[in-house]
Write an enzyme that holds these catalytic residues in place. Structure first.
Site, PDB file in Angstrom:
ATOM      1  N   SER A 137     -11.791 -18.765 -46.456  1.00 60.35           N
ATOM      2  CA  SER A 137     -12.381 -18.806 -45.127  1.00 60.35           C
ATOM      3  C   SER A 137     -12.502 -20.274 -44.734  1.00 60.35           C
ATOM      4  O   SER A 137     -13.140 -21.057 -45.429  1.00 60.35           O
ATOM      5  CB  SER A 137     -13.756 -18.137 -45.190  1.00 60.35           C
ATOM      6  N   LYS A 163      -8.317 -17.318 -43.365  1.00 62.93           N
ATOM      7  CA  LYS A 163      -9.196 -16.804 -42.298  1.00 62.93           C
ATOM      8  C   LYS A 163      -9.801 -17.996 -41.580  1.00 62.93           C
ATOM      9  O   LYS A 163     -10.412 -18.855 -42.212  1.00 62.93           O
ATOM     10  CB  LYS A 163     -10.281 -15.924 -42.929  1.00 62.93           C
ATOM     11  N   LYS A 165     -12.549 -19.427 -39.007  1.00 61.39           N
ATOM     12  CA  LYS A 165     -13.778 -19.185 -38.274  1.00 61.39           C
ATOM     13  C   LYS A 165     -13.517 -19.596 -36.832  1.00 61.39           C
ATOM     14  O   LYS A 165     -12.944 -20.682 -36.591  1.00 61.39           O
ATOM     15  CB  LYS A 165     -14.903 -20.038 -38.871  1.00 61.39           C
ATOM     16  N   ASP A 190     -12.450 -14.862 -37.770  1.00 59.46           N
ATOM     17  CA  ASP A 190     -13.808 -14.311 -37.886  1.00 59.46           C
ATOM     18  C   ASP A 190     -14.720 -15.017 -36.887  1.00 59.46           C
ATOM     19  O   ASP A 190     -14.939 -16.226 -36.979  1.00 59.46           O
ATOM     20  CB  ASP A 190     -14.329 -14.522 -39.316  1.00 59.46           C
ATOM     21  N   GLU A 215     -12.303 -10.244 -37.094  1.00 59.38           N
ATOM     22  CA  GLU A 215     -13.551  -9.846 -37.748  1.00 59.38           C
ATOM     23  C   GLU A 215     -14.761 -10.101 -36.859  1.00 59.38           C
ATOM     24  O   GLU A 215     -14.931 -11.207 -36.334  1.00 59.38           O
ATOM     25  CB  GLU A 215     -13.654 -10.654 -39.060  1.00 59.38           C
ATOM     26  N   ASP A 240     -18.061  -6.756 -40.093  1.00 60.53           N
ATOM     27  CA  ASP A 240     -18.799  -7.416 -41.169  1.00 60.53           C
ATOM     28  C   ASP A 240     -20.290  -7.186 -40.893  1.00 60.53           C
ATOM     29  O   ASP A 240     -20.881  -6.195 -41.360  1.00 60.53           O
ATOM     30  CB  ASP A 240     -18.396  -8.915 -41.193  1.00 60.53           C
ATOM     31  N   LYS A 264     -19.654  -6.580 -48.309  1.00 57.11           N
ATOM     32  CA  LYS A 264     -20.407  -7.564 -49.093  1.00 57.11           C
ATOM     33  C   LYS A 264     -21.536  -6.775 -49.729  1.00 57.11           C
ATOM     34  O   LYS A 264     -22.327  -6.155 -49.007  1.00 57.11           O
ATOM     35  CB  LYS A 264     -20.993  -8.650 -48.183  1.00 57.11           C
ATOM     36  N   GLY A 292     -17.475 -12.865 -48.481  1.00 57.11           N
ATOM     37  CA  GLY A 292     -18.147 -13.884 -49.286  1.00 57.11           C
ATOM     38  C   GLY A 292     -19.315 -14.488 -48.539  1.00 57.11           C
ATOM     39  O   GLY A 292     -19.337 -14.502 -47.302  1.00 57.11           O
TER      40      GLY A 292
HETATM   41  C1  NPQ Z   1     -18.587 -14.284 -43.115  1.00 57.81           C
HETATM   42  N1  NPQ Z   1     -18.679 -16.034 -44.910  1.00 57.81           N
HETATM   43  O1  NPQ Z   1     -17.658 -13.651 -43.563  1.00 57.81           O
HETATM   44  C2  NPQ Z   1     -19.366 -15.275 -43.961  1.00 57.81           C
HETATM   45  C3  NPQ Z   1     -20.546 -15.808 -43.281  1.00 57.81           C
HETATM   46  C4  NPQ Z   1     -21.276 -16.992 -43.770  1.00 57.81           C
HETATM   47  C5  NPQ Z   1     -17.104 -17.115 -46.324  1.00 57.81           C
HETATM   48  O2  NPQ Z   1     -16.781 -16.803 -44.043  1.00 57.81           O
HETATM   49  C6  NPQ Z   1     -24.236 -20.409 -45.949  1.00 57.81           C
HETATM   50  C7  NPQ Z   1     -24.384 -19.247 -46.680  1.00 57.81           C
HETATM   51  C8  NPQ Z   1     -23.379 -20.437 -44.889  1.00 57.81           C
HETATM   52  C9  NPQ Z   1     -23.681 -18.094 -46.328  1.00 57.81           C
HETATM   53  C10 NPQ Z   1     -21.815 -19.297 -43.432  1.00 57.81           C
HETATM   54  C11 NPQ Z   1     -17.501 -16.637 -44.974  1.00 57.81           C
HETATM   55  C12 NPQ Z   1     -22.672 -19.288 -44.519  1.00 57.81           C
HETATM   56  C13 NPQ Z   1     -22.824 -18.111 -45.243  1.00 57.81           C
HETATM   57  C14 NPQ Z   1     -21.129 -18.154 -43.090  1.00 57.81           C
HETATM   58  C15 NPQ Z   1     -22.113 -16.970 -44.858  1.00 57.81           C
HETATM   59  O3  NPQ Z   1     -18.935 -14.032 -41.982  1.00 57.81           O
HETATM   60 MG    MG Z   2     -17.568 -12.427 -41.506  1.00 58.43          MG
END
Ligand code: NPQ
Ligand code: MG
Length: 370
Positions: A137, A163, A165, A190, A215, A240, A264, A292
């Site tokens: 990500s 992926k 953001k 995402d 996402e 998600d 998750k 994650g």
């Molecule tokens: C998601 N994670 O899928 C998340 C959201 C996310 C790996 O993209 C600190 C702790 C910052 C947890 C930022 C990924 C974070 C976090 C984003 C989780 O949406």
């Molecule tokens: Mg997500």
């Protein structure tokens, strides 16, 4: 039979190797609440994925610390004996919500159970793989050249899916740039709930990039508008944030709100709930992948074990430890091999707490006799 003896909580803070930016903010450190349960002199570990603030979810490390200390602990004290970890959700049912807090305790009980059985966790879950495909990500970057350099580096390391953001103002251009430079890569986006249906013209443009999925484009609790959006786009929608339980997953599928689910274990309220979503997904032919939450080795190991189940068929947001941390509180670190993470084969989660690093990074801890 498991007779619980002790419960411990550790609040830890680890520096991230680089800031991680999403549509809801930027984090420079990772806070995690770790849970341990002891029985027969064996310790099982779980990690709570709630964040430092109520940005991704309304749960935070502080709400989880409160709920586990003041509400889950008394329920454990009055029960103590479990034949199997799947009995825990019913024991915690008097508490409404707080799924991430419950999930962390359930994870510790699964690890403890598997360690007592001397089996790697995935075998007890019905896992069918000894390695799982790793995706990455990529946070929102300051500019397109930095993004392309980051993606190029991850592809060179072997990641199987990229992926990005995205958020309004950082969507069409970065996706176009990555797609032009890497025409064949598995690519997804995402939004972490940053759009509304009024953004349909922008979201339609994303349809041109051959994305594996989009996402959580809309509101963090929404199902209905996602169903409406799904009818307008060719790109599959993956949910998600909106999927906080197996019940919500059933509702989402009934409404046509998504074609893919990001699981998750923390967000859905625990491993038992995740297994129920997995059974539903297999029955309906819905592809799953494991998301994650920038987990330490404890939560990362749990995700790896879950991702071995047959219905988890898309690359996961489970990256190598070094993508997030220079030093983790669990050993050994997860490393990429041929774009996959090997599944630990030792009992339980198959990773061990590094007590020295845990105690150095802990900002608070407490132990109770149950
Ligand atoms: C998601 N994670 O899928 C998340 C959201 C996310 C790996 O993209 C600190 C702790 C910052 C947890 C930022 C990924 C974070 C976090 C984003 C989780 O949406
Ligand atoms: Mg997500």
């Amino acid at each position: 039979m498991i007779r619980l003896e002790r419960l411990s909580l550790f609040l830890v803070e680890l520096p991230l190797v680089a800031p991680f930016a999403t549509s809801f903010g930027e984090e420079r450190t990772k806070q995690a609440l770790l849970v341990s349960l002891t029985a027969d002199g064996v310790m099982g570990w779980g990690e709570c994925v709630a964040g430092s603030g109520p940005w991704y979810s309304w749960e935070t490390v502080e709400t989880a610390r409160y709920v586990i200390s003041e509400h889950i602990r008394p329920l454990l004290s009055s029960r103590k004996v479990f034949e199997h970890p799947s009995e825990l959700p019913a024991a915690l049912a008097p508490i409404r919500g707080h799924g991430m807090a419950k999930a962390a305790v359930e994870a510790a009980l699964w690890d403890l159970y598997a360690r007592l059985q001397r089996k790697p966790l995935y075998q007890l879950l019905g896992g069918v793989r000894e390695a799982v495909p790793a995706g990455v990500s990529v946070g929102i970057q300051p500019d397109i050249p930095s993004l392309l350099a980051a993606v190029e580096g991850y592809l060179a390391e072997g990641y199987q899916r990229i992926k990005l953001k995205i958020k309004p103002g950082w969507d069409v251009e970065p996706l176009r740039a990555v797609r032009e430079r890497f025409p064949d890569v598995l690519l997804s986006a995402d939004a972490n709930a940053a759009y509304t249906l009024a953004d349909l013209p922008t979201l339609r443009e994303l349809d041109r990039f051959g994305l594996l999925m989009l996402e959580q484009p809309l509101h963090f609790e929404d199902l209905l508008e996602h169903a409406q959006l799904a009818r307008e786009l060719a790109t599959p929608i993956c949910l998600d944030e909106s999927i906080t339980s197996a019940r919500r997953a059933r509702e989402a599928l009934a409404l046509g709100a998504c074609r893919i689910i990001n699981v998750k274990p923390g967000r859905v309220g625990g491993l038992t709930e995740a297994l129920e979503i997995h059974a539903l997904a297999l029955e309906r032919g819905i592809p799953l992948w494991c998301g994650g939450m920038l987990e330490t080795g404890i939560g990362r190991a749990l995700n790896v074990h879950l991702a071995t189940l047959p219905g988890f068929t898309l690359p996961h947001d489970i990256s190598a430890t070094k993508r997030y941390f220079r030093e983790d509180i669990a050993d050994p670190p997860f490393e990429l091999r041929d774009g996959h993470l090997p599944v630990p084969q030792r009992p339980g989660l198959g990773v061990e707490i590094n007590w020295d690093r845990l105690l150095r990074s802990a900002t608070w801890s407490r132990t109770w006799k149950l």
